[in-house]
Enzyme design. Structure first.
Site, PDB file in Angstrom:
ATOM      1  N   ASN A  16     -19.979   6.253 -23.858  1.00  0.00           N
ATOM      2  CA  ASN A  16     -18.824   5.735 -24.039  1.00  0.00           C
ATOM      3  C   ASN A  16     -19.122   4.337 -24.780  1.00  0.00           C
ATOM      4  OD1 ASN A  16     -17.154   6.724 -21.676  1.00  0.00           O
ATOM      5  ND2 ASN A  16     -18.574   6.030 -20.229  1.00  0.00           N
ATOM      6  N   ASP A  60     -18.341   9.826 -17.149  1.00  0.00           N
ATOM      7  CA  ASP A  60     -17.795  10.368 -15.960  1.00  0.00           C
ATOM      8  C   ASP A  60     -18.283  12.007 -15.869  1.00  0.00           C
ATOM      9  OD1 ASP A  60     -16.388   8.277 -14.928  1.00  0.00           O
ATOM     10  OD2 ASP A  60     -14.817   8.831 -16.459  1.00  0.00           O
ATOM     11  N   LYS A 115     -31.011  22.383 -31.674  1.00  0.00           N
ATOM     12  CA  LYS A 115     -29.842  21.685 -32.536  1.00  0.00           C
ATOM     13  C   LYS A 115     -28.668  22.846 -32.764  1.00  0.00           C
ATOM     14  CE  LYS A 115     -28.227  19.046 -36.299  1.00  0.00           C
ATOM     15  NZ  LYS A 115     -28.554  18.565 -37.731  1.00  0.00           N
ATOM     16  N   PRO A 132     -22.670  12.227 -10.857  1.00  0.00           N
ATOM     17  CA  PRO A 132     -22.501  11.287  -9.791  1.00  0.00           C
ATOM     18  C   PRO A 132     -21.958   9.886  -9.878  1.00  0.00           C
ATOM     19  CG  PRO A 132     -24.662  11.249 -10.548  1.00  0.00           C
ATOM     20  CD  PRO A 132     -23.959  12.127 -11.393  1.00  0.00           C
ATOM     21  N   ASP A 133     -21.038   9.645  -8.872  1.00  0.00           N
ATOM     22  CA  ASP A 133     -20.400   8.171  -9.008  1.00  0.00           C
ATOM     23  C   ASP A 133     -21.348   7.181  -8.437  1.00  0.00           C
ATOM     24  OD1 ASP A 133     -19.037   5.880  -8.536  1.00  0.00           O
ATOM     25  OD2 ASP A 133     -17.287   6.735  -8.938  1.00  0.00           O
ATOM     26  N   ILE A 134     -22.137   6.351  -8.988  1.00  0.00           N
ATOM     27  CA  ILE A 134     -23.117   5.668  -8.630  1.00  0.00           C
ATOM     28  C   ILE A 134     -22.565   4.586  -7.830  1.00  0.00           C
ATOM     29  CG2 ILE A 134     -24.954   4.063  -9.310  1.00  0.00           C
ATOM     30  CD1 ILE A 134     -24.926   5.559 -12.079  1.00  0.00           C
ATOM     31  N   LYS A 182      -9.229   1.782  -7.216  1.00  0.00           N
ATOM     32  CA  LYS A 182     -10.533   1.991  -7.531  1.00  0.00           C
ATOM     33  C   LYS A 182     -11.210   0.938  -6.294  1.00  0.00           C
ATOM     34  CE  LYS A 182     -11.217   2.947 -11.656  1.00  0.00           C
ATOM     35  NZ  LYS A 182     -11.225   2.880 -13.154  1.00  0.00           N
ATOM     36  N   LYS A 209     -13.320   3.912  -4.034  1.00  0.00           N
ATOM     37  CA  LYS A 209     -14.893   3.778  -4.103  1.00  0.00           C
ATOM     38  C   LYS A 209     -15.555   2.847  -2.818  1.00  0.00           C
ATOM     39  CE  LYS A 209     -15.149   4.350  -9.189  1.00  0.00           C
ATOM     40  NZ  LYS A 209     -15.906   4.748 -10.122  1.00  0.00           N
TER      41      LYS A 209
HETATM   42  O1  C5P Z   1     -15.267   4.973 -14.639  1.00  0.00           O
HETATM   43  P1  C5P Z   1     -14.459   3.956 -13.691  1.00  0.00           P
HETATM   44  O2  C5P Z   1     -13.286   3.197 -14.238  1.00  0.00           O
HETATM   45  O3  C5P Z   1     -14.425   4.723 -12.425  1.00  0.00           O
HETATM   46  O4  C5P Z   1     -15.555   2.954 -13.305  1.00  0.00           O
HETATM   47  C1  C5P Z   1     -15.360   1.984 -12.385  1.00  0.00           C
HETATM   48  C2  C5P Z   1     -16.618   1.502 -11.545  1.00  0.00           C
HETATM   49  O5  C5P Z   1     -17.310   2.532 -11.230  1.00  0.00           O
HETATM   50  C3  C5P Z   1     -17.699   0.664 -12.749  1.00  0.00           C
HETATM   51  O6  C5P Z   1     -18.029  -0.487 -11.923  1.00  0.00           O
HETATM   52  C4  C5P Z   1     -18.779   1.604 -13.060  1.00  0.00           C
HETATM   53  O7  C5P Z   1     -19.863   1.079 -13.352  1.00  0.00           O
HETATM   54  C5  C5P Z   1     -18.700   2.528 -11.810  1.00  0.00           C
HETATM   55  N1  C5P Z   1     -18.993   4.037 -11.915  1.00  0.00           N
HETATM   56  C6  C5P Z   1     -20.278   4.481 -11.498  1.00  0.00           C
HETATM   57  N2  C5P Z   1     -20.459   5.598 -11.730  1.00  0.00           N
HETATM   58  C7  C5P Z   1     -19.790   6.720 -12.329  1.00  0.00           C
HETATM   59  C8  C5P Z   1     -18.574   6.156 -12.969  1.00  0.00           C
HETATM   60  C9  C5P Z   1     -18.200   4.894 -12.865  1.00  0.00           C
HETATM   61  O8  C5P Z   1     -21.045   3.713 -10.956  1.00  0.00           O
HETATM   62  N3  C5P Z   1     -19.978   7.816 -12.645  1.00  0.00           N
END
Ligand code: C5P
Length: 397
Positions: free
Chosen positions: A209, A278, A288, A305-307, A337, A341
């Site tokens: 990103n 994501d 390569k 994973p969504d941390i 969001k 989350k």
């Molecule tokens: O990408 P997104 O808009 O969902 O990100 C929103 C929040 O979630 C941000 O704080 C980002 O650091 C967190 N996040 C995360 N793990 C991911 C995607 C986003 O912790 N895989």
């Protein structure tokens, strides 16, 4: 007034930016500070002690052997009741002295004999700043706990362009105010993620990103300024670690996830500023990938994973703050969001305002509604976010 009654010692060393110390003194006195001024011999060649005396309203000190100080103990006495020493401007030579503990004039003696925090605002030619010796000295004094304000990049008095320009008086005054502000997060442990993640496609290519890491680093710095113990988990960025912050470097989202899982228990606050990818490539190639002309390439992507959601769902979860960079409709996206989350606070900005820039515009969304932090430098907004957090943290957390 932000600095009412605060006792400062402002030190000037020899450099053309010494004239800006006059403006800084005026600002500090206006915000209520008691400003005592010490100047090196070099500084007096650029600006007169009379000017500094008129602006500070106090006699100026230039001489280690000044007979005004009883027992010739000026180097101890003049800094004893001070809450901060700020050396503005700090020349390359003076930084070298600090790094080596030299004390051959009044100002360097005051710095060595101090009990209070020390801030220096470097000011020098770009080549002098980039010289390996200066960089070694700066790293040394930073390690010794000295706060380095700047330098900035831009036009220099010598006609060259680059890093080495002293910060503007308003920025230095804001740094001084932040250092002396009540420690709103004293005793708190704050975990911050920052920067992008990189997901390998093959040994030389990645999916990532756009993220400079500047906002997350500013949040880590502001949290430290507010007295918190800060851990910063960072993706690959080209930024210096903020003073006093423990930094852990990671590359992929999985590495960031592992580091966060380790650090999150025991944290009071988690601020997730990182632009986590994501998706990752399901089977990165060990070799390569070769270009085959005219053929499309398909990469199979799987979700990372969504941390943030993981931490928010932990037992005894820290107070979680998510960052949302959106291209439109901040309020609706932030609300979605927050719910998805399960985080109490979302800091939302427009991606076009935020990515890679030094300034930003942020709005906060929590159970009480919208709070506009306005527009400004990322560090200023980070300080406002931290002040907001200090106000909403559950007591005892
Ligand atoms: O990408 P997104 O808009 O969902 O990100 C929103 C929040 O979630 C941000 O704080 C980002 O650091 C967190 N996040 C995360 N793990 C991911 C995607 C986003 O912790 N895989």
């Amino acid at each position: 007034m932000a600095l009412t009654g605060k006792k400062l010692l402002l030190g000037l060393t020899g450099g053309i930016a010494a004239y800006k110390a006059a403006e800084l003194t005026r600002r500090l006195v206006k915000s209520g500070a008691d400003v005592r001024v010490a100047m090196t011999d070099g500084a007096t060649r650029f600006i007169t002690p009379v000017t500094m005396q008129a602006l500070s309203g106090q006699p100026v000190w230039t001489d280690l052997w000044d007979p005004r100080v009883s027992d010739a103990m000026g180097h101890i006495e003049l800094s004893r009741d001070r809450e901060l020493i700020a050396v503005v401007p700090a020349s390359a030579d003076f930084i070298a002295k600090l790094a080596n503990g030299l004390a051959d004039d009044l100002l360097s003696s005051l710095c060595l004999a101090r009990r209070c925090p020390l801030l220096v605002a470097p000011s020098m030619n770009v080549e002098m700043w980039q010289n390996a010796a200066t960089q070694r000295n700066v790293a040394q004094i930073r390690e010794d706990g000295v706060v380095i304000a700047g330098p900035a990049a831009g036009d220099q008095a010598c006609g060259e362009i680059g890093l080495g320009r002293m910060l503007e008086p308003a920025q230095i005054a804001a740094d001084i105010e932040a250092l002396l502000a009540p420690k709103a997060l004293a005793g708190k442990r704050v975990l911050v993620t920052a920067g992008p993640t990189q997901e390998p496609v093959d040994p030389v290519r990645v999916i990532t990103n756009s993220s400079s890491g500047k906002m997350g680093y500013a949040v880590a710095r502001a949290a430290h300024e507010a007295g918190a113990k800060v851990t910063l988990i960072s993706g690959p960025v080209a930024l210096a670690t903020p003073p006093g912050v423990a930094r852990i470097d990671v590359r992929t989202a999985e590495e960031m996830f592992a580091a966060v899982k380790k650090a999150a228990p025991g944290s009071d606050v988690f601020v997730s500023v990182a632009a986590v990818a994501d998706y990752k490539v399901k089977h990165p190639s060990p070799r390569k990938l070769k270009k085959v002309n005219g053929r499309a390439v398909n990469l199979e992507l799987v979700e990372n994973p969504d941390i943030l959601a993981y931490v928010a769902g932990m037992k005894n979860a820290p107070y979680c703050v998510g960052f949302a960079a959106e291209s439109e409709d901040l309020a609706r996206n932030a609300a979605e969001k927050r719910a998805k989350k399960n985080v109490p606070l979302i800091a939302a900005n427009l991606a076009q305002d935020a990515v890679g820039t030094d300034d930003n515009a942020i709005k906060l969304y929590d159970a009480r509604g919208e709070h506009d932090l306005g527009r400004g430098p990322k560090l200023e907004l980070a300080r406002k976010l931290i002040a907001h957090l200090a106000g909403v943290l559950p007591s005892g957390k």
